[in-house]
Write a protein that holds these residues in place. Structure first.
Motif, PDB file in Angstrom:
ATOM      1  N   VAL A 100       0.822  -1.215   0.000  1.00  0.00           N
ATOM      2  CA  VAL A 100       0.000   0.000   0.000  1.00  0.00           C
ATOM      3  C   VAL A 100       0.857   1.266   0.000  1.00  0.00           C
ATOM      4  CG1 VAL A 100      -1.984  -1.105   1.060  1.00  0.00           C
ATOM      5  CG2 VAL A 100      -0.207  -0.117   2.521  1.00  0.00           C
ATOM      6  N   TYR A 101       2.146   1.101  -0.260  1.00  0.00           N
ATOM      7  CA  TYR A 101       3.046   2.243  -0.384  1.00  0.00           C
ATOM      8  C   TYR A 101       3.780   2.141  -1.711  1.00  0.00           C
ATOM      9  CZ  TYR A 101       2.241   2.484   4.642  1.00  0.00           C
ATOM     10  OH  TYR A 101       1.647   2.554   5.875  1.00  0.00           O
ATOM     11  N   GLY A 102       4.282   3.252  -2.174  1.00  0.00           N
ATOM     12  CA  GLY A 102       5.050   3.254  -3.415  1.00  0.00           C
ATOM     13  C   GLY A 102       6.143   4.290  -3.367  1.00  0.00           C
ATOM     14  N   LEU A 103       7.158   4.066  -4.192  1.00  0.00           N
ATOM     15  CA  LEU A 103       8.227   5.041  -4.384  1.00  0.00           C
ATOM     16  C   LEU A 103       8.313   5.357  -5.871  1.00  0.00           C
ATOM     17  CD1 LEU A 103      10.959   3.514  -2.047  1.00  0.00           C
ATOM     18  CD2 LEU A 103       9.817   5.709  -1.703  1.00  0.00           C
ATOM     19  N   VAL A 104       8.355   6.617  -6.201  1.00  0.00           N
ATOM     20  CA  VAL A 104       8.424   7.038  -7.598  1.00  0.00           C
ATOM     21  C   VAL A 104       9.764   6.607  -8.180  1.00  0.00           C
ATOM     22  CG1 VAL A 104       8.317   9.002  -9.179  1.00  0.00           C
ATOM     23  CG2 VAL A 104       6.898   8.969  -7.109  1.00  0.00           C
ATOM     24  N   THR A 105       9.751   6.039  -9.384  1.00  0.00           N
ATOM     25  CA  THR A 105      10.960   5.458  -9.977  1.00  0.00           C
ATOM     26  C   THR A 105      11.512   6.251 -11.150  1.00  0.00           C
ATOM     27  OG1 THR A 105       9.635   4.064 -11.447  1.00  0.00           O
ATOM     28  CG2 THR A 105      10.224   3.140  -9.308  1.00  0.00           C
ATOM     29  N   VAL A 106      10.821   7.297 -11.581  1.00  0.00           N
ATOM     30  CA  VAL A 106      11.300   8.149 -12.669  1.00  0.00           C
ATOM     31  C   VAL A 106      11.600   9.531 -12.104  1.00  0.00           C
ATOM     32  CG1 VAL A 106      10.111   6.902 -14.504  1.00  0.00           C
ATOM     33  CG2 VAL A 106       8.917   8.730 -13.286  1.00  0.00           C
ATOM     34  N   SER A 107      12.392  10.301 -12.823  1.00  0.00           N
ATOM     35  CA  SER A 107      12.807  11.604 -12.293  1.00  0.00           C
ATOM     36  C   SER A 107      11.623  12.471 -11.922  1.00  0.00           C
ATOM     37  CB  SER A 107      13.704  12.331 -13.301  1.00  0.00           C
ATOM     38  OG  SER A 107      12.987  12.610 -14.508  1.00  0.00           O
ATOM     39  N   VAL A 108      10.587  12.457 -12.770  1.00  0.00           N
ATOM     40  CA  VAL A 108       9.359  13.206 -12.512  1.00  0.00           C
ATOM     41  C   VAL A 108       8.179  12.337 -12.927  1.00  0.00           C
ATOM     42  CG1 VAL A 108       8.040  15.289 -12.984  1.00  0.00           C
ATOM     43  CG2 VAL A 108      10.538  15.401 -12.961  1.00  0.00           C
ATOM     44  N   GLY A 109       7.353  11.945 -11.968  1.00  0.00           N
ATOM     45  CA  GLY A 109       6.171  11.146 -12.260  1.00  0.00           C
ATOM     46  C   GLY A 109       4.986  12.050 -12.548  1.00  0.00           C
ATOM     47  N   ASN A 110       4.404  11.916 -13.732  1.00  0.00           N
ATOM     48  CA  ASN A 110       3.249  12.728 -14.120  1.00  0.00           C
ATOM     49  C   ASN A 110       1.967  12.098 -13.583  1.00  0.00           C
ATOM     50  OD1 ASN A 110       4.932  14.490 -15.574  1.00  0.00           O
ATOM     51  ND2 ASN A 110       4.824  13.184 -17.385  1.00  0.00           N
ATOM     52  N   ILE A 111       1.231  12.839 -12.784  1.00  0.00           N
ATOM     53  CA  ILE A 111       0.037  12.321 -12.112  1.00  0.00           C
ATOM     54  C   ILE A 111      -1.194  12.982 -12.722  1.00  0.00           C
ATOM     55  CG2 ILE A 111      -1.077  12.047  -9.883  1.00  0.00           C
ATOM     56  CD1 ILE A 111       1.617  12.088  -8.568  1.00  0.00           C
ATOM     57  N   ARG A 112      -2.184  12.155 -13.087  1.00  0.00           N
ATOM     58  CA  ARG A 112      -3.292  12.621 -13.915  1.00  0.00           C
ATOM     59  C   ARG A 112      -4.647  12.517 -13.201  1.00  0.00           C
ATOM     60  NH1 ARG A 112      -1.123  13.625 -18.718  1.00  0.00           N
ATOM     61  NH2 ARG A 112       0.899  12.654 -19.163  1.00  0.00           N
ATOM     62  N   SER A 162       5.865  -2.642   0.735  1.00  0.00           N
ATOM     63  CA  SER A 162       5.154  -2.908   1.972  1.00  0.00           C
ATOM     64  C   SER A 162       5.598  -1.901   3.025  1.00  0.00           C
ATOM     65  CB  SER A 162       5.453  -4.328   2.467  1.00  0.00           C
ATOM     66  OG  SER A 162       6.827  -4.428   2.812  1.00  0.00           O
ATOM     67  N   ARG A 163       4.957  -1.936   4.195  1.00  0.00           N
ATOM     68  CA  ARG A 163       5.358  -1.021   5.267  1.00  0.00           C
ATOM     69  C   ARG A 163       6.822  -1.258   5.659  1.00  0.00           C
ATOM     70  NH1 ARG A 163       2.835   2.042   9.164  1.00  0.00           N
ATOM     71  NH2 ARG A 163       0.797   1.380   8.394  1.00  0.00           N
ATOM     72  N   ALA A 164       7.230  -2.521   5.734  1.00  0.00           N
ATOM     73  CA  ALA A 164       8.612  -2.835   6.098  1.00  0.00           C
ATOM     74  C   ALA A 164       9.590  -2.332   5.037  1.00  0.00           C
ATOM     75  CB  ALA A 164       8.768  -4.344   6.293  1.00  0.00           C
ATOM     76  N   GLU A 165       9.219  -2.493   3.772  1.00  0.00           N
ATOM     77  CA  GLU A 165      10.108  -2.076   2.678  1.00  0.00           C
ATOM     78  C   GLU A 165      10.227  -0.559   2.603  1.00  0.00           C
ATOM     79  OE1 GLU A 165       9.406  -5.785  -0.437  1.00  0.00           O
ATOM     80  OE2 GLU A 165       7.972  -4.133  -0.344  1.00  0.00           O
ATOM     81  N   ILE A 166       9.126   0.160   2.833  1.00  0.00           N
ATOM     82  CA  ILE A 166       9.202   1.623   2.784  1.00  0.00           C
ATOM     83  C   ILE A 166      10.014   2.139   3.960  1.00  0.00           C
ATOM     84  CG2 ILE A 166       7.150   2.321   4.106  1.00  0.00           C
ATOM     85  CD1 ILE A 166       7.933   3.703   0.661  1.00  0.00           C
TER      86      ILE A 166
END
Length: 396
Positions: A100-112, A162-166
């Motif tokens: 339920v968590y994420g990390l952006v993987t590109v320099s700039v993530g475009n959110i729509r 996951s929570r542990a990974e973040i």
């Protein structure tokens, strides 16, 4: 084939009849109830999900992020005696499991605004910054950014955690990219193959620090090398950031000439509030995303007389680092929605993203006088001295 078609038409007719019966008897009542709950909780669709829909069998489906609001809705739904089934779906969606968590993987993530490539871009998120994942749809994730904005990010631009990974990512040794632009390379050599572009504010974890380059890992596991000249230790950067007007202008002036980009919040392109947001972010402070949200926090500063800009009052009361807010429809309504924001520099000058990032003045005698923006000023707010209050938080 004919029998199948007849059966399909019969089922469709039944569903249509059921929907029309429910629609005529309770649909309006249910929708008004949902709107009433939204109003009572002052919900903003940019930062909250409270969506009510109906399936083909006439059952209502409520998706929500505010548990208290959903609880109140259910109570009122029962009190109204509405007979149609109600399905409650809290977010994050259960199908995500523990990711339920994420990390952006590109320099700039475009959110729509919607889960499709052609949808309006409403904001951006930077490499290495966390987002909350709420649900998945059509190759996109509904995410919530650190400033609370909820919208859709391409699945290819986020690494699920996951929570542990973040937590592990946050506890690792990190660097922040502090130069305007740059690249990560396959080897510690600027002539090597590029792994990714990088922009101001990107965060990476360090595997090994060399004399000229650091070996880093991306949130999705890619390994690369980044020049030490373009980065700072993240923890040192965070502890060394001091929010002052002078430091705000260091970042703001670095963006002069950067083109206006609707939804942009990076040095690649910024809209008006993305510009002020970036200036504060690179000084260690997260502020609300949009101008109409930014005007609701901080300390109000008096700059108007009879609902018009009073230049003398503004020059007396404003301080460098304050935010000026504008409403394009002010001439039509005194309560016009705020649609633009600028950073006040002092002596009547302000810096804004309008066409491009540029410096203008509210003084008619100045060569860089901006008549349109000056005429539509509706408010001013002071953030300096108010960090830690609602809507103004230090980077964690």
């Amino acid at each position: 084939m004919k029998k199948i078609l007849v059966h399909f038409l019969s089922v469709f007719a039944f569903h249509s009849f059921a929907f029309s019966q429910i629609d005529s008897s309770s649909y309006k009542k249910v929708m008004l109830l949902a709107e009433s709950i939204k109003d009572s909780y002052h919900m903003d669709k940019r930062t909250s999900v409270f969506d009510l829909s109906m399936d083909s069998l006439g059952s209502y489906i409520l998706e929500y992020t505010n548990k208290e609001a959903a609880h109140d809705f259910v109570i009122q739904y029962k009190k109204e005696g509405i007979s149609a089934p109600l399905q409650i779906c809290g977010l994050p969606d259960e199908s995500l499991g523990d990711k339920v968590y994420g990390l952006v993987t590109v320099s700039v993530g475009n959110i729509r605004s919607q889960p499709r490539n052609s949808a309006e871009m409403v904001t951006q998120a930077l490499l290495g910054w966390p987002v909350d994942l709420l649900k998945q749809q059509k190759g996109y994730y509904l995410v919530r950014t650190p400033d609370g904005y909820i919208s859709w990010l391409d699945a290819a631009a986020v690494s699920l955690k996951s929570r542990a990974e973040i937590r592990e990512w946050g506890q690792g040794k990190r660097i922040i990219f502090t130069d305007d632009y740059g690249h990560a390379y396959e080897a510690p050599d600027r002539s090597a193959m590029r792994v990714s572009d990088l922009v101001m504010g990107n965060i990476l974890n360090v595997l090994e620090k060399g004399q000229l380059f650091s070996k880093v890992v991306f949130p999705d596991g890619r390994v690369a090398y980044v020049s030490n000249e373009q980065t700072e230790d993240y923890d040192q950067w965070k502890s060394n950031t001091h929010l002052t007007a002078e430091n705000l202008f260091v970042i703001a002036k670095r963006m002069i000439g950067v083109p206006y980009l609707w939804g942009g919040t990076s040095i690649k392109g910024v809209d008006c509030s993305g510009f002020t947001k970036t200036a504060y972010l690179m000084n260690g402070v997260v502020i609300p995303r949009d101008a109409s949200q930014q005007v609701l926090v901080g300390e109000p500063i008096e700059i108007l007389t009879n609902n018009k800009l009073d230049t003398a009052k503004a020059l007396k009361n404003l301080q460098a680092g304050d935010l000026l807010f504008f409403a394009a429809g002010k001439h039509k309504s005194p309560q016009a929605r705020v649609t633009h924001v600028a950073l006040y520099m002092g002596n009547g000058q302000f810096i804004q993203s309008a066409g491009k990032v540029r410096i203008n003045s509210m003084l008619p005698s100045a060569p860089n006088y901006d008549d349109f923006q000056t005429r539509t000023v509706v408010a001013a707010r002071r953030y300096l001295g108010h960090i830690g209050e609602i809507g103004l938080k230090k980077v964690e």
